[in-house]
Scaffold this active site. Structure first.
Site, mmCIF file in Angstrom:
data_model
loop_
_atom_site.group_PDB
_atom_site.id
_atom_site.type_symbol
_atom_site.label_atom_id
_atom_site.label_comp_id
_atom_site.label_asym_id
_atom_site.label_seq_id
_atom_site.Cartn_x
_atom_site.Cartn_y
_atom_site.Cartn_z
ATOM 1 N N LYS A 140 3.779 -0.282 -1.993
ATOM 2 C CA LYS A 140 2.457 0.322 -2.193
ATOM 3 C C LYS A 140 1.672 0.171 -0.896
ATOM 4 O O LYS A 140 1.502 -0.934 -0.393
ATOM 5 C CB LYS A 140 1.734 -0.382 -3.344
ATOM 6 C CG LYS A 140 0.246 -0.012 -3.479
ATOM 7 C CD LYS A 140 -0.423 -0.684 -4.682
ATOM 8 C CE LYS A 140 -1.938 -0.429 -4.704
ATOM 9 N NZ LYS A 140 -2.631 -1.083 -5.839
ATOM 10 N N ASP B 100 -8.549 0.289 -1.041
ATOM 11 C CA ASP B 100 -8.707 0.670 -2.440
ATOM 12 C C ASP B 100 -10.130 0.364 -2.902
ATOM 13 O O ASP B 100 -10.452 -0.770 -3.240
ATOM 14 C CB ASP B 100 -7.680 -0.097 -3.297
ATOM 15 C CG ASP B 100 -7.855 0.175 -4.789
ATOM 16 O OD1 ASP B 100 -8.555 1.151 -5.141
ATOM 17 O OD2 ASP B 100 -7.277 -0.592 -5.591
ATOM 18 N N LYS C 124 -15.043 -0.136 -7.608
ATOM 19 C CA LYS C 124 -15.037 -1.583 -7.764
ATOM 20 C C LYS C 124 -16.411 -2.158 -7.449
ATOM 21 O O LYS C 124 -17.172 -1.547 -6.699
ATOM 22 C CB LYS C 124 -14.015 -2.198 -6.775
ATOM 23 C CG LYS C 124 -12.565 -1.953 -7.118
ATOM 24 C CD LYS C 124 -11.658 -2.581 -6.066
ATOM 25 C CE LYS C 124 -10.191 -2.306 -6.353
ATOM 26 N NZ LYS C 124 -9.693 -2.956 -7.568
ATOM 27 N N ARG D 15 -0.113 2.543 -9.263
ATOM 28 C CA ARG D 15 0.986 3.020 -10.122
ATOM 29 C C ARG D 15 1.135 4.541 -10.017
ATOM 30 O O ARG D 15 2.239 5.065 -10.162
ATOM 31 C CB ARG D 15 0.731 2.569 -11.570
ATOM 32 C CG ARG D 15 -0.505 3.148 -12.206
ATOM 33 C CD ARG D 15 -0.953 2.382 -13.443
ATOM 34 N NE ARG D 15 -1.598 1.113 -13.093
ATOM 35 C CZ ARG D 15 -2.061 0.244 -13.988
ATOM 36 N NH1 ARG D 15 -1.938 0.474 -15.273
ATOM 37 N NH2 ARG D 15 -2.651 -0.876 -13.586
HETATM 38 N N1 BES Z 1 -5.243 -3.115 -5.940
HETATM 39 C C1 BES Z 1 -5.705 -3.391 -7.244
HETATM 40 C C2 BES Z 1 -5.133 -4.677 -7.826
HETATM 41 C C3 BES Z 1 -5.569 -5.965 -7.188
HETATM 42 C C4 BES Z 1 -6.654 -6.665 -7.688
HETATM 43 C C5 BES Z 1 -4.860 -6.502 -6.145
HETATM 44 C C6 BES Z 1 -7.023 -7.864 -7.121
HETATM 45 C C7 BES Z 1 -5.233 -7.711 -5.573
HETATM 46 C C8 BES Z 1 -6.309 -8.397 -6.074
HETATM 47 C C9 BES Z 1 -5.305 -2.260 -8.199
HETATM 48 O O1 BES Z 1 -5.275 -0.994 -7.640
HETATM 49 C C10 BES Z 1 -6.324 -2.225 -9.288
HETATM 50 O O2 BES Z 1 -7.451 -1.951 -9.004
HETATM 51 N N2 BES Z 1 -5.898 -2.522 -10.513
HETATM 52 C C11 BES Z 1 -6.767 -2.542 -11.625
HETATM 53 C C12 BES Z 1 -6.084 -1.876 -12.787
HETATM 54 C C13 BES Z 1 -6.970 -1.597 -13.955
HETATM 55 C C14 BES Z 1 -8.016 -0.588 -13.600
HETATM 56 C C15 BES Z 1 -6.124 -1.106 -15.102
HETATM 57 C C16 BES Z 1 -7.104 -4.003 -11.932
HETATM 58 O O3 BES Z 1 -6.232 -4.858 -11.763
HETATM 59 O O4 BES Z 1 -8.235 -4.271 -12.293
HETATM 60 ZN ZN ZN Z 2 -4.914 -0.927 -5.584
HETATM 61 MN MN MN Z 3 -7.168 -0.067 -7.680
#
Ligand code: BES
Ligand code: ZN
Ligand code: MN
Length: 492
Positions: free
Chosen positions: A260, A265, A272, A346
């Site tokens: 990835k 992000d 976020k 994903r």
């Molecule tokens: N890149 C993030 C996941 C992440 C979070 C990596 C904290 C490292 C530290 C990923 O793209 C994400 O935002 N995932 C969400 C998924 C949710 C919206 C279903 C998450 O983990 O909150």
């Molecule tokens: Zn991410």
């Molecule tokens: Mn994300």
């Protein structure tokens, strides 16, 4: 500055070096091999050990001023009770490298008794990891205030042949990790999808690998609607990067490593919170792991075919960005309902995993900073490991153990699939908070081809937000070692 690594046969008491690091286990005494050093120190080593000022415990260290000859300074580092000698050496060397850099030693020598080939390799990897730093976007202090950077490490060995072989592997591992950590640490405005593609080309040119890069237009032609919906909110061109290393038999099925590569992000429209958002520059650590592993594999000239695939883009909110409720069609034809635009990794990986099929892989392993839920489940200690093929899961777990990057398996039962059922599409991209890491893996499974597959969630293990003894704040280089040991195992 990269660390120059070498091996030498010499008595630790006789080496002229600004810093000698001696790694010792609990209960160590001055034996024949350390007698000359103790002499050069006027008996200080023996007194230190018998007084138990230094006990050889894990992560323990003691700094002794040198004598009038031999090493100018001596740093003792403990290995702790060795259940796994190589792991203990790697950890002690990481601490040693870290302290050496803090001391401002321009070069060092390392002594830890007899070292086999693998021992030399892990010591080099440790020293290099510990002394690693990222200084490219900092102004250097004025010359007279500057501490010399650690530029050279010499490993003292008794078996020079084994030492030379370990040296070659050690250099390759060290440069793979250094590359991955550098990419991870680079700010998002510098480490862009373009930059990742350029880096892949540079690695490919040095190690005779074929590099193919698909941009937005090419991906549109491939109907990668899942990957592209993430990239539709950013003006930067997304990149699907393919690096082919052909070290094995012609026509032999390759191991495919997928990463990835979210260069930033923000979450997109499902944006976020501002607090800590800067850490999301590390959302490309899976991609960095693929490139780091390829760098090491190329350096070792492993006799195996390996393909690295990277899905690189940024996830940004904008007037053109994908919205919650939108439905997109992935390359494999499946319809996806977007519930949360922050579940973007994903979506990118879905099409990359479909694309992987064209290489007829022997196995596919993907690594992604995929879910915050994985950090909650396993902290910063273990990578989440997912897969339906038990044999392959075990193989990946053992590769991780060997590399000092432990993983832990999580279940992928069909019941979890209910959580990502959609009313309007074949699947939705978020199942909410329950079992968040597992539903992400279940989503990916919808897009794999006819090949054995394992998914690594490295959200907690790819970087550290705080300083821990051998784990400084910043990128860890995970999963370079897991990828590398897996491929080495397959190369026989
Ligand atoms: N890149 C993030 C996941 C992440 C979070 C990596 C904290 C490292 C530290 C990923 O793209 C994400 O935002 N995932 C969400 C998924 C949710 C919206 C279903 C998450 O983990 O909150
Ligand atoms: Zn991410
Ligand atoms: Mn994300």
């Amino acid at each position: 500055m990269p660390l120059t690594l070498s091996v030498r046969r010499a008595d630790p008491g006789a080496v002229e070096t600004p810093l000698l690091i001696v790694a010792l286990p609990p209960g160590a005494t001055v034996g024949e091999d350390l007698a000359a050093l103790d002499g050069a120190l006027g008996g200080a080593l023996g007194r230190t050990l018998s007084r138990k000022d230094f006990r050889g415990g894990r992560d323990e260290s003691l700094h002794i001023a040198g004598g009038s000859r031999g090493p100018q300074r001596v740093l003792l580092v403990g290995t702790g009770k060795e259940t796994d000698r190589h792991a203990a050496l790697r950890r002690a060397a990481t601490l040693g490298g870290r302290l050496a850099r803090k001391l401002g030693a321009p070069s060092l020598a390392w002594y830890s008794g007899a070292l086999d080939e693998r021992g030399v390799e892990v010591v080099m990897a440790g020293l290099s990891a510990g002394s690693w730093e990222y200084a490219e976007t900092k102004t250097a202090p004025p010359e007279d205030e500057r501490r010399p950077a650690l530029g050279e490490a010499v490993i003292l060995v008794s078996d020079e042949k084994a030492g030379e072989r370990g040296l070659r592997a050690g250099r390759a591992v060290a440069s793979g990790y250094a590359l991955a950590k550098r990419l991870g640490m680079m700010p998002g405005n510098l480490c862009t999808p373009d930059y990742l593609a350029e880096t892949a080309r540079e690695i490919g040119a040095r190690h005779d690998m074929k590099v193919t890069v698909l941009g937005r237009a090419e991906m549109e032609r491939e109907k990668m609607g899942s990957f592209l919906c993430v990239a539709q909110g950013t003006p930067q061109d997304p990149k699907l990067i393919a690096v082919e290393y052909r070290g094995g038999r012609e026509g032999a099925a390759p191991v495919v490593l997928v990463g990835k590569g979210l260069c930033f992000d923000s979450g997109g429209i499902s944006i976020k919170p501002a607090q800590g958002m800067e850490w999301m520059k590390f959302d490309m650590c899976g991609a960095a792991g693929v490139l780091g592993a390829l760098e090491a594999i190329g350096g070792m000239k492993l006799p195996i075919n390996v393909v690295g695939l990277i899905g690189a883009t940024t996830n940004m909110p904008s007037g053109t960005a994908v919205k919650p409720g939108d439905v997109v069609q992935a390359m494999n034809g499946k319809f996806i309902e977007i519930i949360n635009t922050d579940a973007e990794g994903r979506l990118v990986l879905a099409d990359v995993l479909t694309y992987a099929s064209r290489y007829k892989p022997a196995a596919v392993i993907d690594a992604a900073t995929l879910t915050g839920a994985c950090v909650i489940a396993l902290g910063h200690t273990a990578t989440g490991v997912f897969g339906a093929d038990e044999g392959l899961v075990d193989e990946v777990l053992s590769a991780g153990r060997k590399a000092g990057e432990p993983g832990w398996p999580l279940p992928m039962w069909d019941d979890f699939k209910d959580l990502i059922k959609s009313d309007v599409a074949d699947v939705k991209n978020s199942g909410g908070r329950p079992a968040g890491s597992i539903t992400a893996a279940m989503f990916l499974r919808e897009f794999i081809g006819d090949y054995p597959w394992v998914h690594l969630d490295i959200a907690g293990t790819a970087y550290s937000e705080s300083d821990i003894v051998v784990l400084p704040k910043g990128p860890t280089g995970t999963p370079v070692g897991t990828f590398l040991e897996f491929v080495r195992g397959r190369a026989g």
